[in-house]
Design an enzyme around this catalytic site. Structure first.
Site, PDB file in Angstrom:
ATOM      1  N   CYS A  13      94.897 -50.553  30.699  1.00 40.75           N
ATOM      2  CA  CYS A  13      93.858 -49.905  29.893  1.00 40.75           C
ATOM      3  C   CYS A  13      93.701 -50.675  28.579  1.00 40.75           C
ATOM      4  O   CYS A  13      94.705 -51.021  27.942  1.00 40.75           O
ATOM      5  CB  CYS A  13      94.224 -48.461  29.612  1.00 40.75           C
ATOM      6  SG  CYS A  13      94.491 -47.520  31.115  1.00 40.75           S
ATOM      7  N   TYR A  15      92.908 -49.954  25.630  1.00 41.54           N
ATOM      8  CA  TYR A  15      93.420 -49.411  24.367  1.00 41.54           C
ATOM      9  C   TYR A  15      94.911 -49.096  24.412  1.00 41.54           C
ATOM     10  O   TYR A  15      95.446 -48.460  23.514  1.00 41.54           O
ATOM     11  CB  TYR A  15      92.648 -48.150  23.964  1.00 41.54           C
ATOM     12  CG  TYR A  15      92.534 -47.098  25.061  1.00 41.54           C
ATOM     13  CD1 TYR A  15      93.656 -46.549  25.653  1.00 41.54           C
ATOM     14  CD2 TYR A  15      91.278 -46.650  25.483  1.00 41.54           C
ATOM     15  CE1 TYR A  15      93.556 -45.591  26.640  1.00 41.54           C
ATOM     16  CE2 TYR A  15      91.163 -45.690  26.484  1.00 41.54           C
ATOM     17  CZ  TYR A  15      92.319 -45.163  27.050  1.00 41.54           C
ATOM     18  OH  TYR A  15      92.221 -44.218  28.037  1.00 41.54           O
ATOM     19  N   CYS A  16      95.603 -49.498  25.482  1.00 39.75           N
ATOM     20  CA  CYS A  16      96.994 -49.063  25.657  1.00 39.75           C
ATOM     21  C   CYS A  16      97.929 -49.733  24.652  1.00 39.75           C
ATOM     22  O   CYS A  16      98.047 -50.948  24.604  1.00 39.75           O
ATOM     23  CB  CYS A  16      97.487 -49.379  27.059  1.00 39.75           C
ATOM     24  SG  CYS A  16      99.174 -48.811  27.304  1.00 39.75           S
ATOM     25  N   SER A 116      95.851 -38.689  33.419  1.00 36.74           N
ATOM     26  CA  SER A 116      94.997 -39.327  32.417  1.00 36.74           C
ATOM     27  C   SER A 116      93.627 -39.646  32.997  1.00 36.74           C
ATOM     28  O   SER A 116      93.520 -40.335  34.018  1.00 36.74           O
ATOM     29  CB  SER A 116      95.646 -40.631  31.931  1.00 36.74           C
ATOM     30  OG  SER A 116      96.933 -40.369  31.433  1.00 36.74           O
ATOM     31  N   ARG A 128      89.625 -47.889  31.182  1.00 33.68           N
ATOM     32  CA  ARG A 128      90.770 -47.650  32.076  1.00 33.68           C
ATOM     33  C   ARG A 128      90.618 -48.489  33.344  1.00 33.68           C
ATOM     34  O   ARG A 128      90.038 -48.063  34.346  1.00 33.68           O
ATOM     35  CB  ARG A 128      90.900 -46.151  32.399  1.00 33.68           C
ATOM     36  CG  ARG A 128      91.221 -45.333  31.146  1.00 33.68           C
ATOM     37  CD  ARG A 128      91.683 -43.946  31.469  1.00 33.68           C
ATOM     38  NE  ARG A 128      92.996 -43.913  32.075  1.00 33.68           N
ATOM     39  CZ  ARG A 128      94.156 -43.954  31.429  1.00 33.68           C
ATOM     40  NH1 ARG A 128      94.173 -44.040  30.116  1.00 33.68           N
ATOM     41  NH2 ARG A 128      95.294 -43.915  32.088  1.00 33.68           N
ATOM     42  N   CYS A 274     110.027 -41.101  18.062  1.00 34.23           N
ATOM     43  CA  CYS A 274     108.846 -40.505  18.686  1.00 34.23           C
ATOM     44  C   CYS A 274     108.239 -41.561  19.606  1.00 34.23           C
ATOM     45  O   CYS A 274     108.400 -42.757  19.362  1.00 34.23           O
ATOM     46  CB  CYS A 274     107.841 -40.115  17.596  1.00 34.23           C
ATOM     47  SG  CYS A 274     106.180 -39.760  18.199  1.00 34.23           S
ATOM     48  N   ASP A 275     107.534 -41.108  20.625  1.00 36.27           N
ATOM     49  CA  ASP A 275     106.923 -42.051  21.566  1.00 36.27           C
ATOM     50  C   ASP A 275     105.903 -42.959  20.869  1.00 36.27           C
ATOM     51  O   ASP A 275     105.609 -44.048  21.347  1.00 36.27           O
ATOM     52  CB  ASP A 275     106.231 -41.248  22.691  1.00 36.27           C
ATOM     53  CG  ASP A 275     105.908 -42.120  23.881  1.00 36.27           C
ATOM     54  OD1 ASP A 275     106.627 -43.133  24.079  1.00 36.27           O
ATOM     55  OD2 ASP A 275     104.948 -41.824  24.599  1.00 36.27           O
ATOM     56  N   CYS A 328      99.109 -36.376  12.043  1.00 36.85           N
ATOM     57  CA  CYS A 328     100.297 -37.138  12.466  1.00 36.85           C
ATOM     58  C   CYS A 328     100.514 -38.349  11.542  1.00 36.85           C
ATOM     59  O   CYS A 328      99.559 -39.049  11.204  1.00 36.85           O
ATOM     60  CB  CYS A 328     100.081 -37.619  13.904  1.00 36.85           C
ATOM     61  SG  CYS A 328     101.323 -38.781  14.465  1.00 36.85           S
ATOM     62  N   CYS A 347      90.939 -37.866   8.768  1.00 36.63           N
ATOM     63  CA  CYS A 347      90.700 -36.741   7.850  1.00 36.63           C
ATOM     64  C   CYS A 347      89.272 -36.198   7.875  1.00 36.63           C
ATOM     65  O   CYS A 347      89.090 -34.993   8.075  1.00 36.63           O
ATOM     66  CB  CYS A 347      91.114 -37.120   6.428  1.00 36.63           C
ATOM     67  SG  CYS A 347      90.651 -35.862   5.229  1.00 36.63           S
TER      68      CYS A 347
HETATM   69  S1  SF4 Z   1      97.826 -45.792  32.417  1.00 37.93           S
HETATM   70 FE1  SF4 Z   1      98.723 -45.250  30.455  1.00 37.93          FE
HETATM   71  S2  SF4 Z   1     100.502 -46.605  30.235  1.00 37.93           S
HETATM   72 FE2  SF4 Z   1      99.202 -47.467  31.866  1.00 37.93          FE
HETATM   73  S3  SF4 Z   1      97.914 -48.976  30.834  1.00 37.93           S
HETATM   74 FE3  SF4 Z   1      96.779 -47.037  30.902  1.00 37.93          FE
HETATM   75  S4  SF4 Z   1      97.260 -46.012  28.938  1.00 37.93           S
HETATM   76 FE4  SF4 Z   1      98.783 -47.640  29.266  1.00 37.93          FE
HETATM   77  S1  SF4 Z   2     103.621 -35.570  14.464  1.00 41.54           S
HETATM   78 FE1  SF4 Z   2     103.229 -37.633  15.217  1.00 41.54          FE
HETATM   79  S2  SF4 Z   2     105.055 -38.779  14.592  1.00 41.54           S
HETATM   80 FE2  SF4 Z   2     105.599 -36.624  14.499  1.00 41.54          FE
HETATM   81  S3  SF4 Z   2     106.490 -36.173  16.527  1.00 41.54           S
HETATM   82 FE3  SF4 Z   2     104.307 -35.638  16.607  1.00 41.54          FE
HETATM   83  S4  SF4 Z   2     103.318 -37.478  17.457  1.00 41.54           S
HETATM   84 FE4  SF4 Z   2     105.353 -38.097  16.707  1.00 41.54          FE
HETATM   85  S1  SF4 Z   3      92.716 -33.468   3.433  1.00 40.76           S
HETATM   86 FE1  SF4 Z   3      92.190 -34.124   5.514  1.00 40.76          FE
HETATM   87  S2  SF4 Z   3      94.101 -34.845   6.420  1.00 40.76           S
HETATM   88 FE2  SF4 Z   3      94.620 -33.660   4.578  1.00 40.76          FE
HETATM   89  S3  SF4 Z   3      95.036 -31.598   5.310  1.00 40.76           S
HETATM   90 FE3  SF4 Z   3      92.874 -31.664   4.751  1.00 40.76          FE
HETATM   91  S4  SF4 Z   3      91.774 -32.206   6.613  1.00 40.76           S
HETATM   92 FE4  SF4 Z   3      93.925 -32.684   6.943  1.00 40.76          FE
END
Ligand code: SF4
Ligand code: SF4
Ligand code: SF4
Length: 423
Positions: A13, A15-16, A116, A128, A274-275, A328, A347
């Site tokens: 993909c 954007y992967c 997906s 994809r 985290c992933d 995040c 935001c």
């Molecule tokens: S299926 Fe998921 S892991 Fe595989 S290339 Fe696409 S986004 Fe990446």
């Molecule tokens: S908020 Fe973002 S960095 Fe934190 S656990 Fe969730 S996906 Fe990971």
């Molecule tokens: S300013 Fe933007 S990123 Fe920050 S809490 Fe508000 S909506 Fe979320």
């Protein structure tokens, strides 16, 4: 979550961000050994004092491990499960390798499958593709039909990107009407320009969804959902957001004050914070050297999770902060209006969305507090809209607040209150 094939996948993909992570383990075969699988399952079960344990398989593409690996994992689960405990297995997959045998296994063992798919054919195939650059829509559709035939529970994980971002209703209606899916997630593609696939730099690729585009995408789908599909279609972002209005905090980690409970286990036992942060800086250790529970409970991981609560002033003063919490950390690479570093790239779109859903969210939260079903929101909105279609912006609001209509339902700032009453 465990990644038994690491970042390895049979697709390519565009954007992967996972695929580039193969460079972290040069020359590796990216295959979790049976010993490590047993160690992961045993440590996960032992670490639980609650009766329900989730074993989550993710990728890359976990089905590349072959069905026998997962058959053995079920045997291992049975070996270590204590009386009264139950295991929920989950599998995130691109679906292209699923067949009848796989689906029989998934059904028999009550797996919850995340599939997906990015929408109808043209939109899905835009990014994809497989390693030969061929489209994958047909193979994923086949997987959906197999999962349905074998009555396997599944949800659709749809990324929102530059291509499908302008087609929210088309995407939503395709999943609902043509696919017959009921559980959906819409994950924004925010892909930073980085050779290593790390969370670095301030530029995003042109495949990434634009902030306002993401906000409009969610709003358009929400407006259709909240008027006709509540209680029969389930959109993870909407359910998570409702929790913010009901309890004061979202059920999704990205919108919670702190995070850090969702670590990622690589094929060789390495654990990352985290992933989305499978990078050397976020390596906590290896479960062959230290029990997983110690790595998850380590000071390093605690700091990682707490760091999410460091917000820009713009976020701290934002009316929808209770629902958004600055988003995040992987998206926080833009500057706030005051010039503070660390505002979410998304935001503007998130703010649009949270402000837009305020009124229906207040209604649904109020219904739940009264012990009623959220479905009632559809009737309340339709009655309100029948009345307000006859009301001018300067007339008194028919909800009885005593405000002018434009100051009440017409204003996005009205009534934003995580534990507020029906406005
Ligand atoms: S299926 Fe998921 S892991 Fe595989 S290339 Fe696409 S986004 Fe990446
Ligand atoms: S908020 Fe973002 S960095 Fe934190 S656990 Fe969730 S996906 Fe990971
Ligand atoms: S300013 Fe933007 S990123 Fe920050 S809490 Fe508000 S909506 Fe979320």
């Amino acid at each position: 979550m465990a990644k038994p094939t690491g970042a390895r996948c049979n697709l390519n993909c565009a954007y992967c961000f996972f695929l580039k992570k193969e460079t972290l383990y040069p020359g590796d075969h990216f295959r979790m050994s049976d010993d490590l699988m047993e160690r992961y399952i045993r440590q996960t079960i032992e670490a639980h004092s609650t009766p329900e344990v989730v074993i989550a398989w993710q990728g890359g593409e976990p089905t590349l491990m072959g069905l026998d690996f997962f058959r053995r994992s079920i045997e291992v689960e049975k070996k270590y499960l204590r009386p009264g405990m139950e295991i929920q297995n989950t599998l995130q997959t691109n679906g292209t390798l699923l067949d009848d045998e796989w689906c029989e296994f998934l059904q028999e063992n009550k797996f919850l499958v995340g599939l997906s798919m990015d929408g109808p054919r043209e939109l899905h195939d835009r990014y994809r593709v497989d390693k030969a650059g061929r489209p994958t829509f047909g193979r994923v559709l086949n997987a959906v039909r197999l999962l349905q035939k074998h009555k396997v529970d599944f949800n659709i994980l749809c990324t929102v990107n530059a291509a499908n971002g302008d087609h929210p209703r088309e995407v939503y209606r395709f999943f609902r009407d043509e696919l017959g899916a009921e559980y959906l997630q819409f994950i924004p593609v925010v892909e930073r320009v980085s050779e290593r696939g790390f969370q670095e730099g301030h530029e995003v690729t042109d495949r990434s969804v634009r902030p306002e585009q993401y906000g409009r995408f969610l709003i358009d789908i929400f407006d259709e959902w909240v008027r006709r599909d509540v209680g029969r279609m389930f959109v993870q972002q909407f359910d998570g957001t409702l929790m913010a209005w009901l309890r004061g905090h979202s059920s999704l980690c990205i919108f919670q004050r702190t995070c850090g409970e969702g670590v990622a286990l690589e094929h060789n036992g390495d654990i990352y914070s985290c992933d989305h942060f499978v990078e050397p800086e976020y390596l906590l250790g290896n479960i062959c050297d230290k029990p997983m529970i110690e790595l998850v409970g380590s000071e390093t991981q605690r700091r990682f999770g707490q760091h999410k609560a460091d917000l820009t002033r713009q976020c701290r003063e934002c009316l929808v902060c209770f629902a958004c919490n600055g988003d995040c950390p992987k998206h926080r690479f833009t500057k706030s209006a005051d010039g503070d570093e660390g505002l979410s790239y998304l935001c503007p779109g998130l703010k649009m969305f949270f402000e837009h859903v305020n009124h229906p969210m207040q209604i649904m939260a109020s219904l739940l507090r009264q012990g009623r079903l959220t479905e009632g929101v559809m009737q309340v909105l339709s009655q309100e809209e029948a009345v307000t279609s006859k009301v001018g912006r300067n007339d008194p609001c028919p909800c009885g607040s005593g405000r002018k209509y434009k100051r009440c339902h017409g204003s996005p700032k009205y009534g934003l209150n995580p534990v507020g009453k029906l406005g």
